[in-house]
Design a protein around this motif. Structure first.
Motif, PDB file in Angstrom:
ATOM      1  N   LEU A  23      55.657  42.266  39.436  1.00 32.35           N
ATOM      2  CA  LEU A  23      54.908  41.947  40.665  1.00 32.35           C
ATOM      3  C   LEU A  23      55.064  42.307  41.827  1.00 32.35           C
ATOM      4  N   ASP A  51      42.169  51.478  41.333  1.00 29.08           N
ATOM      5  CA  ASP A  51      42.740  50.086  42.417  1.00 29.08           C
ATOM      6  C   ASP A  51      43.676  50.304  43.440  1.00 29.08           C
ATOM      7  N   MET A  65      46.594  45.257  41.946  1.00 24.43           N
ATOM      8  CA  MET A  65      46.293  45.190  40.613  1.00 24.43           C
ATOM      9  C   MET A  65      45.060  44.341  40.278  1.00 24.43           C
ATOM     10  N   THR A  66      44.211  44.795  39.019  1.00 27.03           N
ATOM     11  CA  THR A  66      43.127  43.977  38.488  1.00 27.03           C
ATOM     12  C   THR A  66      43.695  42.712  37.633  1.00 27.03           C
ATOM     13  N   ARG A  67      43.411  41.535  38.240  1.00 28.49           N
ATOM     14  CA  ARG A  67      44.059  40.375  37.420  1.00 28.49           C
ATOM     15  C   ARG A  67      43.583  40.138  35.959  1.00 28.49           C
ATOM     16  N   THR A  68      42.328  40.414  35.759  1.00 31.43           N
ATOM     17  CA  THR A  68      41.839  40.232  34.406  1.00 31.43           C
ATOM     18  C   THR A  68      41.629  41.597  33.634  1.00 31.43           C
ATOM     19  N   SER A  76      50.989  48.625  34.016  1.00 31.17           N
ATOM     20  CA  SER A  76      50.696  47.471  33.918  1.00 31.17           C
ATOM     21  C   SER A  76      51.771  46.616  34.871  1.00 31.17           C
ATOM     22  N   GLU A  93      51.161  43.125  43.414  1.00 31.39           N
ATOM     23  CA  GLU A  93      50.013  42.075  43.364  1.00 31.39           C
ATOM     24  C   GLU A  93      48.714  42.190  43.897  1.00 31.39           C
ATOM     25  N   GLN A  94      49.000  43.031  45.042  1.00 32.87           N
ATOM     26  CA  GLN A  94      47.911  43.351  46.071  1.00 32.87           C
ATOM     27  C   GLN A  94      46.977  44.546  45.482  1.00 32.87           C
ATOM     28  N   LEU A 127      50.240  40.303  33.861  1.00 28.71           N
ATOM     29  CA  LEU A 127      49.698  39.848  35.027  1.00 28.71           C
ATOM     30  C   LEU A 127      48.389  40.620  35.339  1.00 28.71           C
ATOM     31  N   GLY A 128      48.309  41.912  35.151  1.00 30.40           N
ATOM     32  CA  GLY A 128      47.276  42.767  35.491  1.00 30.40           C
ATOM     33  C   GLY A 128      47.526  44.280  35.197  1.00 30.40           C
ATOM     34  N   GLU A 185      55.274  40.152  33.960  1.00 36.57           N
ATOM     35  CA  GLU A 185      56.506  39.166  34.225  1.00 36.57           C
ATOM     36  C   GLU A 185      56.939  38.798  32.984  1.00 36.57           C
TER      37      GLU A 185
END
Length: 328
Positions: A218, A253, A277-280, A238, A274-275, A246-247, A241
């Motif tokens: 992350l 992106d 990534m696409t979370r879904t 990807s 984490e800033q 997670l995304g 965690e």
């Protein structure tokens, strides 16, 4: 006038062929014995060998097609030319095999001459023939017969036409019955057709997916993400965690994150996974068909799908995998 007569004659000849085949098919639909076919299928499935097709002339050509159909639908099969068998190729037949002989008359010399050797080997035999009372019909364990109420349909009543059509139908009928009894599935079909686009489309995602893929944590920085994507050769990374997804991060992106950082006056090198990534991310089950994966990618205009569940991804399927397998 001569041309008109020729056209009329050709039309009549064509209708005669169609009428003869139709009459024979209607008769077969009323007379074939499902219990007899099931008994033959049970015998074939109980043995460890192959179904050996044999026949002479046009019947032999039909036999080659039937052998190919059986093989492609899960039943090991081969064609044995009866003349070659009489000169040594009989050694291709083992005691675990089953023989299916084709002869319209049931008296084809080369086929009939094979019978004593096959009987001595104790090989179960079946025949597709129009004459159950023939030498072949009387020698075999199962006789799959047909009748020709309107003859062959040949203008001279010499060339085999309706008879070979009925032999083909019998071959397909037997192959379909074996498929049903064996529980032959789309997956099995795909495995037997690895080079064909149809087979690939019927493959499940799990047969085409990557089981390893680029992954970062992350808090990974921009350079770490870029290095993972470069080394992975999939145009993505990807964000994981442990085993949990997670995304995902794609080229798009990263581009959008860089544009946002520029607008906000932030240093792009300070960006973290984490800033970006696409979370879904889009996902698909490993039991889904490759064709379904292709449809999802096309609809969402993306180049890959994660496989499994976000809590436990098991793979990744890329559009290049679909192209290579000729799904697209």
């Amino acid at each position: 006038m001569k041309d008109e007569k020729q056209v009329t004659g050709a039309a009549e000849a064509g209708h005669a062929v169609l009428d003869a085949a139709q009459a024979a098919l209607v008769d077969l639909r009323e007379t074939w014995d499902p219990a007899q076919v099931d008994g033959w299928c049970a015998q074939v499935l109980a043995r460890s060998g192959r179904v050996v097709l044999t026949g002479m002339g046009k019947s032999g050509l039909v036999g080659q097609k039937v052998a190919a159909t059986l093989a492609s639908t899960g039943c090991p099969s081969l064609f044995l030319h009866p003349a070659e068998a009489l000169h040594g190729d009989l050694g291709m037949v083992t005691g675990d095999d089953t023989v299916l002989a084709l002869s319209n008359s049931g008296e084809s010399e080369e086929v009939v001459r094979l019978l004593p050797s096959l009987v001595r080997l104790g090989i179960p035999m079946a025949a597709i023939t129009a004459r159950p009372e023939s030498t072949l019909g009387q020698a075999v364990h199962w006789t799959f017969t047909y009748r020709l109420p309107q003859g062959e349909g040949c203008p001279l009543d010499l060339a085999p036409m309706a008879s070979t059509t009925l032999q083909l139908i019998w071959g397909d009928l037997l192959a379909a019955s074996l498929m049903a009894r064996r529980g032959f599935t789309r997956d099995h079909f795909a495995l037997n057709h690895p080079a064909g686009s149809l087979g690939a489309r019927l493959m499940k995602v799990k047969l085409l997916m990557h089981t390893s893929w680029p992954a970062v944590e992350l808090g990974a920085g921009l350079t770490r993400v870029l290095r993972a994507m470069t080394e992975g050769h999939l145009g993505m990374a990807s964000v994981m965690e442990g085993p949990r997804l997670l995304g995902v991060i794609t080229d798009g992106d990263i581009r959008r994150a860089l544009e946002a950082a520029e607008r906000e006056g932030r240093n792009p090198l300070d960006l973290r996974a984490e800033q970006m990534m696409t979370r879904t991310p889009a996902m698909i089950g490993e039991e889904a068909l490759a064709l379904e994966a292709a449809g999802t990618m096309e609809a969402r205009k993306i180049t890959f799908l994660m496989v499994g569940q976000p809590e436990r991804p098991v793979g990744l399927i890329h559009i290049h995998d679909l192209l290579t397998a000729k799904v697209l």
